[in-house]
Design a protein around this motif. Structure first.
Motif, short mmCIF file in Angstrom:
data_model
loop_
_atom_site.label_atom_id
_atom_site.label_comp_id
_atom_site.label_asym_id
_atom_site.label_seq_id
_atom_site.Cartn_x
_atom_site.Cartn_y
_atom_site.Cartn_z
N ASN A 123 0.84 -1.19 0.00
CA ASN A 123 0.00 0.00 0.00
C ASN A 123 0.88 1.25 0.00
O ASN A 123 2.12 1.17 0.06
CB ASN A 123 -0.98 -0.02 1.18
N GLN A 128 1.66 -2.43 4.67
CA GLN A 128 0.77 -3.57 4.47
C GLN A 128 0.88 -4.03 3.02
O GLN A 128 1.24 -3.24 2.13
CB GLN A 128 -0.69 -3.21 4.76
N GLU A 130 -0.88 -4.67 -0.32
CA GLU A 130 -2.08 -4.07 -0.93
C GLU A 130 -3.25 -5.04 -0.85
O GLU A 130 -3.10 -6.23 -1.09
CB GLU A 130 -1.76 -3.70 -2.38
N ARG A 131 -4.39 -4.51 -0.45
CA ARG A 131 -5.52 -5.35 -0.06
C ARG A 131 -5.94 -6.33 -1.14
O ARG A 131 -6.21 -7.50 -0.87
CB ARG A 131 -6.72 -4.48 0.33
N GLY A 132 -6.01 -5.88 -2.38
CA GLY A 132 -6.45 -6.76 -3.46
C GLY A 132 -5.52 -7.96 -3.62
O GLY A 132 -5.98 -9.10 -3.76
N ALA A 134 -3.48 -9.15 -1.29
CA ALA A 134 -3.52 -9.93 -0.06
C ALA A 134 -4.64 -10.97 -0.09
O ALA A 134 -4.50 -12.09 0.41
CB ALA A 134 -3.69 -9.01 1.15
N GLU A 135 -5.77 -10.61 -0.69
CA GLU A 135 -6.90 -11.55 -0.78
C GLU A 135 -6.52 -12.79 -1.58
O GLU A 135 -6.92 -13.91 -1.24
CB GLU A 135 -8.10 -10.85 -1.40
N GLU A 220 -5.77 2.76 -2.59
CA GLU A 220 -6.58 3.42 -1.57
C GLU A 220 -6.92 4.85 -1.96
O GLU A 220 -7.91 5.40 -1.47
CB GLU A 220 -5.83 3.42 -0.24
#
Length: 308
Positions: A123, A128, A130-132, A134-135, A220
Motif C-alpha cells: 500500500n 501492508q 495491498e488489499r487486493g 492480499a486476498e 486506496e
C-alpha cells in the motif's frame, strides 16, 4: 553480461496525482529501460505534463479512451517492433523500487517456464500488502500456503507459483507475447487480466509472485467508482465464457436467462425480469465475439498485437 532490451508500459488516464511517483521511480531503475506512456484521451493535461517533466518517455496519444487492454496493446506492438526482450506493465497508480525490474528479469532467466512475474504489491504507506493482492495470497486455491508460511517464518524464496496476480506490475518475456499475444479486445476495462492469465496457463506457462521485490500500488487513493451489480455480474460471466481452459457455456447462459425472464414475468417480478432479459440480450450480442475470442486464443501467435 548480456544486456536485455526492456520496455516499461504505463497506460495513463486522468491520473496526474500519481505521475511524479510513477515516472520518477522508473528513472531510478538500476538497469536501462525504455518507457512508453499510452494516454487514453485524458482531460487533465496528462500528455503535456509528461512531455514537460519526463521528456525521455515516449508518449502514444490516443484520440479516444481505448481501455486498459487495447492501450497496452499499442505499446506492446511498438516495443516488440523495437526488439524488446521484456515488457514490464505498470499501472499509473503504482511505483517501483530501483531493483524491481532487474530482479524480476534475473528470476525469469532461471525460470523460463513462467509467462508472468509480479513483484509484491504494497500500500502507499508501505506498511501492508495491498488489499487486493492480499486476498489472493490468502486464498490457498489460488496461491499455495507456502508463501504465507515462508513470510511468517522469515524464509522467503525468490518465486512462488500462483494462479492469479492482477496486472498492476507484470513482467512479460517476449516469448509469451509471441506465443499468446496481447490483451483480448473483447474486454474494455476489467476482466482483460483474468483472460490473459487463463491463456498463459492454457499454453503451458506459469504465473509467479516474487516477494523479495516490491512496488507500491496506491489503490486506496483512487476515486471510488460506483459499482453497478448487473454490469459486474455480466463481466464475471464474460470472463468465464472466454476462459479457454473450460467450455464456453454461452448458449446455456442465453437459455438460462431466457427461462428466468419468463419465470419472473409470470411472477410479476419486473426488476428481475429486466435483469435477466438484459443479460440474455447482452450474451446474444456478444456470442459471435466470444466464439471469435476463443478460436483465436486457442491458437499460438501474437494475437491482438500483430507486429511488423
Amino acid at each position: 553480461m548480456e544486456m536485455n532490451t526492456v520496455f516499461v508500459v504505463v497506460v495513463t488516464y486522468n491520473g496526474k496525482q500519481w505521475y511524479k511517483h510513477c515516472f520518477e521511480s522508473l528513472r531510478s531503475s538500476i538497469i536501462p529501460i525504455h518507457i512508453i506512456a499510452v494516454d487514453n484521451a485524458s482531460s487533465d493535461n496528462t500528455v503535456n505534463y509528461i512531455n514537460s517533466n519526463f521528456p525521455e518517455v515516449h508518449v502514444i496519444k490516443s484520440a479516444i479512451n481505448l481501455g486498459f487492454g487495447q492501450a497496452n496493446n499499442l505499446a506492446i506492438k511498438y516495443a516488440l517492433n523495437n526488439k524488446a526482450d521484456y515488457i514490464f506493465l505498470l499501472n499509473q497508480d503504482a511505483w517501483i523500487e530501483p531493483n524491481v525490474i532487474a530482479g524480476l528479469i534475473d528470476i525469469h532467466k532461471s525460470n523460463l517456464q513462467y509467462g508472468i512475474l509480479s513483484p509484491m504489491h504494497l500500500n502507499a504507506q508501505k506498511n501492508q500488502i495491498e488489499r487486493g493482492l492480499a486476498e489472493f495470497i490468502a486464498n490457498y486455491n489460488i496461491t499455495p500456503l507456502d508463501l504465507i508460511n515462508d513470510m511468517y517464518f522469515n524464509r522467503i524464496q525468490d518465486l512462488y507459483e500462483t494462479k492469479y496476480v492482477n496486472a498492476a506490475a507484470w513482467l512479460l518475456p517476449r516469448i509469451i507475447l509471441e506465443t499468446i499475444g496481447g490483451f483480448d479486445p473483447i474486454f474494455f476495462h476489467y476482466g482483460e487480466d483474468d483472460n490473459y492469465m487463463h491463456r498463459v496457463l492454457y499454453h503451458g506457462f506459469k504465473i509467479g509472485i516474487c516477494p523479495k521485490y516490491n512496488i507500491v500500488h496506491d489503490t486506496e487513493n483512487r476515486v471510488k467508482a460506483s459499482k453497478e451489480s448487473k454490469y459486474s455480474f455480466f463481466k464475471f460471466l464474460l470472463v468465464d465464457c472466454t476462459n479457454i481452459n473450460k467450455e464456453s457455456g454461452v448458449e446455456q447462459l442465453i437459455l438460462y436467462h431466457f427461462r428466468k425472464s419468463i419465470i419472473n414475468i409470470l411472477k410479476f417480478n419486473i426488476q428481475y425480469f429486466r435483469d435477466n432479459l438484459s443479460l440474455m440480450i447482452k450474451f446474444i450480442l456478444y456470442r459471435k465475439a466470444i466464439y471469435n475470442s476463443r478460436r483465436t486464443n486457442f491458437r499460438i501467435g501474437a494475437h491482438w498485437i500483430k507486429h511488423d
